[in-house]
Design a protein around this motif. Structure first.
Motif, PDB file in Angstrom:
ATOM      1  N   PRO A 160       0.767  -1.237   0.000  1.00  0.00           N
ATOM      2  CA  PRO A 160       0.000   0.000   0.000  1.00  0.00           C
ATOM      3  C   PRO A 160       0.807   1.302   0.000  1.00  0.00           C
ATOM      4  CG  PRO A 160       0.129  -0.826   2.225  1.00  0.00           C
ATOM      5  CD  PRO A 160       0.861  -1.813   1.366  1.00  0.00           C
ATOM      6  N   SER A 161       2.118   1.233   0.216  1.00  0.00           N
ATOM      7  CA  SER A 161       2.882   2.455   0.483  1.00  0.00           C
ATOM      8  C   SER A 161       3.113   3.305  -0.766  1.00  0.00           C
ATOM      9  CB  SER A 161       4.238   2.093   1.097  1.00  0.00           C
ATOM     10  OG  SER A 161       5.067   3.228   1.219  1.00  0.00           O
ATOM     11  N   ASP A 162       3.062   4.627  -0.589  1.00  0.00           N
ATOM     12  CA  ASP A 162       3.526   5.560  -1.617  1.00  0.00           C
ATOM     13  C   ASP A 162       5.020   5.822  -1.453  1.00  0.00           C
ATOM     14  OD1 ASP A 162       1.075   6.629  -3.163  1.00  0.00           O
ATOM     15  OD2 ASP A 162       0.427   6.774  -1.093  1.00  0.00           O
ATOM     16  N   MET A 163       5.445   6.057  -0.223  1.00  0.00           N
ATOM     17  CA  MET A 163       6.848   6.361   0.037  1.00  0.00           C
ATOM     18  C   MET A 163       7.766   5.274  -0.496  1.00  0.00           C
ATOM     19  SD  MET A 163       8.756   7.179   3.669  1.00  0.00           S
ATOM     20  CE  MET A 163       9.159   5.483   4.087  1.00  0.00           C
ATOM     21  N   CYS A 164       7.368   4.019  -0.341  1.00  0.00           N
ATOM     22  CA  CYS A 164       8.222   2.911  -0.762  1.00  0.00           C
ATOM     23  C   CYS A 164       8.421   2.868  -2.278  1.00  0.00           C
ATOM     24  CB  CYS A 164       7.655   1.587  -0.273  1.00  0.00           C
ATOM     25  SG  CYS A 164       7.847   1.337   1.507  1.00  0.00           S
ATOM     26  N   VAL A 165       7.445   3.345  -3.030  1.00  0.00           N
ATOM     27  CA  VAL A 165       7.587   3.366  -4.489  1.00  0.00           C
ATOM     28  C   VAL A 165       8.698   4.340  -4.875  1.00  0.00           C
ATOM     29  CG1 VAL A 165       6.375   3.704  -6.674  1.00  0.00           C
ATOM     30  CG2 VAL A 165       5.136   2.806  -4.699  1.00  0.00           C
ATOM     31  N   ALA A 166       8.725   5.502  -4.220  1.00  0.00           N
ATOM     32  CA  ALA A 166       9.798   6.463  -4.483  1.00  0.00           C
ATOM     33  C   ALA A 166      11.144   5.916  -4.014  1.00  0.00           C
ATOM     34  CB  ALA A 166       9.487   7.781  -3.784  1.00  0.00           C
ATOM     35  N   LEU A 167      11.178   5.269  -2.853  1.00  0.00           N
ATOM     36  CA  LEU A 167      12.440   4.714  -2.354  1.00  0.00           C
ATOM     37  C   LEU A 167      12.985   3.639  -3.296  1.00  0.00           C
ATOM     38  CD1 LEU A 167      11.716   4.444   1.471  1.00  0.00           C
ATOM     39  CD2 LEU A 167      13.172   6.109   0.309  1.00  0.00           C
ATOM     40  N   ALA A 168      12.096   2.886  -3.936  1.00  0.00           N
ATOM     41  CA  ALA A 168      12.527   1.880  -4.904  1.00  0.00           C
ATOM     42  C   ALA A 168      13.197   2.554  -6.094  1.00  0.00           C
ATOM     43  CB  ALA A 168      11.339   1.039  -5.357  1.00  0.00           C
ATOM     44  N   ALA A 169      12.595   3.634  -6.594  1.00  0.00           N
ATOM     45  CA  ALA A 169      13.179   4.343  -7.731  1.00  0.00           C
ATOM     46  C   ALA A 169      14.495   5.010  -7.363  1.00  0.00           C
ATOM     47  CB  ALA A 169      12.187   5.382  -8.254  1.00  0.00           C
ATOM     48  N   LEU A 170      14.627   5.435  -6.108  1.00  0.00           N
ATOM     49  CA  LEU A 170      15.854   6.096  -5.651  1.00  0.00           C
ATOM     50  C   LEU A 170      16.928   5.100  -5.219  1.00  0.00           C
ATOM     51  CD1 LEU A 170      14.140   8.943  -3.611  1.00  0.00           C
ATOM     52  CD2 LEU A 170      15.486   9.234  -5.709  1.00  0.00           C
ATOM     53  N   GLU A 171      16.624   3.821  -5.259  1.00  0.00           N
ATOM     54  CA  GLU A 171      17.560   2.745  -4.890  1.00  0.00           C
ATOM     55  C   GLU A 171      18.112   2.940  -3.488  1.00  0.00           C
ATOM     56  OE1 GLU A 171      20.363   2.211  -8.115  1.00  0.00           O
ATOM     57  OE2 GLU A 171      18.823   1.270  -9.370  1.00  0.00           O
ATOM     58  N   ALA A 172      17.198   3.130  -2.553  1.00  0.00           N
ATOM     59  CA  ALA A 172      17.555   3.263  -1.144  1.00  0.00           C
ATOM     60  C   ALA A 172      18.113   1.945  -0.607  1.00  0.00           C
ATOM     61  CB  ALA A 172      16.325   3.675  -0.341  1.00  0.00           C
ATOM     62  N   ARG A 173      18.698   2.023   0.573  1.00  0.00           N
ATOM     63  CA  ARG A 173      19.124   0.845   1.309  1.00  0.00           C
ATOM     64  C   ARG A 173      18.531   0.918   2.714  1.00  0.00           C
ATOM     65  NH1 ARG A 173      23.058  -1.774  -1.538  1.00  0.00           N
ATOM     66  NH2 ARG A 173      23.778  -2.984   0.235  1.00  0.00           N
ATOM     67  N   VAL A 174      18.155  -0.232   3.238  1.00  0.00           N
ATOM     68  CA  VAL A 174      17.519  -0.302   4.549  1.00  0.00           C
ATOM     69  C   VAL A 174      18.561  -0.780   5.561  1.00  0.00           C
ATOM     70  CG1 VAL A 174      15.596  -1.222   5.882  1.00  0.00           C
ATOM     71  CG2 VAL A 174      15.352  -0.895   3.409  1.00  0.00           C
ATOM     72  N   LEU A 175      18.802   0.026   6.584  1.00  0.00           N
ATOM     73  CA  LEU A 175      19.768  -0.325   7.621  1.00  0.00           C
ATOM     74  C   LEU A 175      19.014  -0.944   8.792  1.00  0.00           C
ATOM     75  CD1 LEU A 175      21.176   1.813   5.818  1.00  0.00           C
ATOM     76  CD2 LEU A 175      22.324   2.659   7.858  1.00  0.00           C
ATOM     77  N   VAL A 176      19.391  -2.168   9.167  1.00  0.00           N
ATOM     78  CA  VAL A 176      18.694  -2.869  10.238  1.00  0.00           C
ATOM     79  C   VAL A 176      19.691  -3.337  11.287  1.00  0.00           C
ATOM     80  CG1 VAL A 176      16.911  -3.621   8.613  1.00  0.00           C
ATOM     81  CG2 VAL A 176      18.793  -5.159   9.167  1.00  0.00           C
ATOM     82  N   HIS A 177      19.190  -3.535  12.498  1.00  0.00           N
ATOM     83  CA  HIS A 177      20.015  -4.005  13.611  1.00  0.00           C
ATOM     84  C   HIS A 177      19.294  -5.160  14.283  1.00  0.00           C
ATOM     85  CE1 HIS A 177      23.230  -3.015  16.673  1.00  0.00           C
ATOM     86  NE2 HIS A 177      22.495  -3.900  17.325  1.00  0.00           N
ATOM     87  N   GLY A 178      20.020  -6.261  14.467  1.00  0.00           N
ATOM     88  CA  GLY A 178      19.492  -7.435  15.142  1.00  0.00           C
ATOM     89  C   GLY A 178      20.492  -7.979  16.132  1.00  0.00           C
ATOM     90  N   ARG A 179      20.206  -9.127  16.684  1.00  0.00           N
ATOM     91  CA  ARG A 179      21.099  -9.717  17.685  1.00  0.00           C
ATOM     92  C   ARG A 179      22.445 -10.104  17.091  1.00  0.00           C
ATOM     93  NH1 ARG A 179      16.250 -13.096  19.293  1.00  0.00           N
ATOM     94  NH2 ARG A 179      15.066 -11.703  20.652  1.00  0.00           N
ATOM     95  N   GLN A 180      22.476 -10.329  15.785  1.00  0.00           N
ATOM     96  CA  GLN A 180      23.727 -10.683  15.124  1.00  0.00           C
ATOM     97  C   GLN A 180      24.502  -9.462  14.649  1.00  0.00           C
ATOM     98  OE1 GLN A 180      24.607 -13.928  15.260  1.00  0.00           O
ATOM     99  NE2 GLN A 180      22.649 -14.141  16.337  1.00  0.00           N
ATOM    100  N   GLY A 181      23.971  -8.264  14.911  1.00  0.00           N
ATOM    101  CA  GLY A 181      24.654  -7.053  14.494  1.00  0.00           C
ATOM    102  C   GLY A 181      23.862  -6.291  13.441  1.00  0.00           C
ATOM    103  N   GLU A 182      24.563  -5.475  12.674  1.00  0.00           N
ATOM    104  CA  GLU A 182      23.932  -4.614  11.679  1.00  0.00           C
ATOM    105  C   GLU A 182      24.108  -5.180  10.275  1.00  0.00           C
ATOM    106  OE1 GLU A 182      25.732  -0.806  12.151  1.00  0.00           O
ATOM    107  OE2 GLU A 182      24.611  -0.326  13.989  1.00  0.00           O
ATOM    108  N   ARG A 183      23.172  -4.851   9.391  1.00  0.00           N
ATOM    109  CA  ARG A 183      23.331  -5.168   7.977  1.00  0.00           C
ATOM    110  C   ARG A 183      22.537  -4.154   7.154  1.00  0.00           C
ATOM    111  NH1 ARG A 183      19.347  -9.490   5.502  1.00  0.00           N
ATOM    112  NH2 ARG A 183      17.611  -9.489   6.992  1.00  0.00           N
ATOM    113  N   GLU A 184      22.917  -4.038   5.873  1.00  0.00           N
ATOM    114  CA  GLU A 184      22.229  -3.173   4.931  1.00  0.00           C
ATOM    115  C   GLU A 184      21.527  -4.036   3.891  1.00  0.00           C
ATOM    116  OE1 GLU A 184      24.387  -0.099   3.033  1.00  0.00           O
ATOM    117  OE2 GLU A 184      25.192   0.746   4.883  1.00  0.00           O
ATOM    118  N   ILE A 185      20.297  -3.689   3.588  1.00  0.00           N
ATOM    119  CA  ILE A 185      19.497  -4.455   2.630  1.00  0.00           C
ATOM    120  C   ILE A 185      19.146  -3.550   1.452  1.00  0.00           C
ATOM    121  CG2 ILE A 185      17.425  -5.849   2.294  1.00  0.00           C
ATOM    122  CD1 ILE A 185      17.266  -6.056   5.402  1.00  0.00           C
ATOM    123  N   PRO A 186      19.545  -3.901   0.238  1.00  0.00           N
ATOM    124  CA  PRO A 186      19.093  -3.120  -0.919  1.00  0.00           C
ATOM    125  C   PRO A 186      17.574  -3.079  -0.952  1.00  0.00           C
ATOM    126  CG  PRO A 186      20.795  -4.688  -1.556  1.00  0.00           C
ATOM    127  CD  PRO A 186      20.399  -5.036  -0.154  1.00  0.00           C
TER     128      PRO A 186
END
Length: 330
Positions: A160-186
């Motif tokens: 449903p998101s509008d923002m995510c459509v723009a982020l897809a076109a801008l080739e953003a990366r998602v920075l996440v943090h978990g128990r195993q540490g940090e990672r970046e997701i295209p």
């Protein structure tokens, strides 16, 4: 709404230690609370992350932008750097929801929105996304707003998101943090197509928390446009949306092109290979029409949404034409 435990951790590490299959992070709560009220989501624990230091928007060393997960949609849309350098993102955010919701909704939470499929929201009917293996009544039911691309026999819901459509076109990366540490997701890999497991919307592990969105330096600024087509101009989800960006060479040929579609699939829809094939072609309506035809070549409509194919093609042409005009007549 079912009873649940509540906690408000003081650090990111504390937050991810409390995470689990029966827990949900909450920030603005603009989607999660609705789902809990309808008994679609029944978390045993709600983890309030609003006290974490995730509200910064800053320029990165490579000239991009890093956006904290707790920055509100309203703050992000009107941020001076976003308006000046990423107007496509600002346009997309302002096309979504209502001012009240944008004031509450968080950047990280926007990525985690769940589908607005009416069968998913109705706990009295089957839904493979809500109850795996129970069936998908949308396939043979009311499916005007559902997917025409990337669907499966198990699910035809759209993101449903509008923002995510723009982020897809801008080739953003998602920075996440978990128990195993940090990672970046295209961004292209963050959301999933339904396949045989439509209950999984994204690739996050159960203990991972979105901490930021990273944007690369903008490949286009003025030469971009977000177009949203919906049943009414007020608060409504897209039937089809287009985030379009162009780089036009001095000889009026296409030097760069990105198009992401919303309202048509389980995730924002792009075809990077097709975009590359357009390089060097004239920046004309005819080229945009050929691109639109190719991007929708695999569309598979349902009983009530075949109109989305023509709508999407026309929207792509219009969005690219308006993007080009924005650069020529700023």
């Amino acid at each position: 709404m079912m009873p649940f435990a509540y906690s408000k951790p003081d650090s990111i590490e504390q937050a991810v230690q409390q995470a689990g299959p029966d827990a949900r992070f909450i920030a603005g709560g603009t989607n999660l609370l609705d789902l809990m009220k309808e008994n679609v989501e029944r978390p045993a624990r709600v983890i309030d992350i609003t006290g974490l230091p995730l509200r910064e928007v800053r320029t990165t060393a490579n000239g991009g932008l890093q956006i904290g997960a707790l920055v509100s949609n309203a703050e992000l849309a009107w941020h001076l750097d976003v308006e000046a350098r990423y107007p496509l993102l600002s346009q997309a955010i302002l096309a979504g929801a209502s001012p009240q919701l944008r004031n509450m909704a968080s950047t990280g939470g926007n990525l985690l929105q769940r589908t607005r499929c009416h069968y998913f929201y109705d706990a009295a009917v089957p839904c493979n996304k809500r109850a795996p293996g129970s069936g998908c009544p949308a396939r043979d039911g009311l499916n005007r707003q559902h997917a025409i691309l990337g669907a499966s026999e198990h699910c035809v819901a759209v993101h449903p998101s509008d923002m995510c459509v723009a982020l897809a076109a801008l080739e953003a990366r998602v920075l996440v943090h978990g128990r195993q540490g940090e990672r970046e997701i295209p961004f292209a890999d963050f959301h999933r197509l339904p396949g045989a497991t439509p209950e999984r919307d994204n690739c996050l592990a159960e203990d991972e928390l979105i901490v930021a969105i990273a944007l690369p330096p903008p490949p286009f600024v003025a030469c971009s446009h977000y177009l949203k087509l919906r049943d009414r101009a007020s608060y409504a989800f897209a039937l089809v949306s287009v985030a379009a960006g162009l780089v036009v060479a001095d000889d009026n040929s296409i030097a760069g092109l990105r198009v992401a579609l919303g309202g048509v699939a389980h995730k924002p829809w792009r075809d990077v290979g097709l975009e590359r094939s357009m390089l060097g072609r004239p920046a004309t309506r005819e080229s945009y029409a050929a691109f639109a035809d190719a991007l929708l070549r695999d569309a598979r409509p349902l009983a009530h949404n075949a109109f989305k194919i023509t709508l999407a093609k026309n929207a792509i042409i219009r969005a690219l034409t308006q993007a080009q005009a924005a650069e020529e007549h700023p």
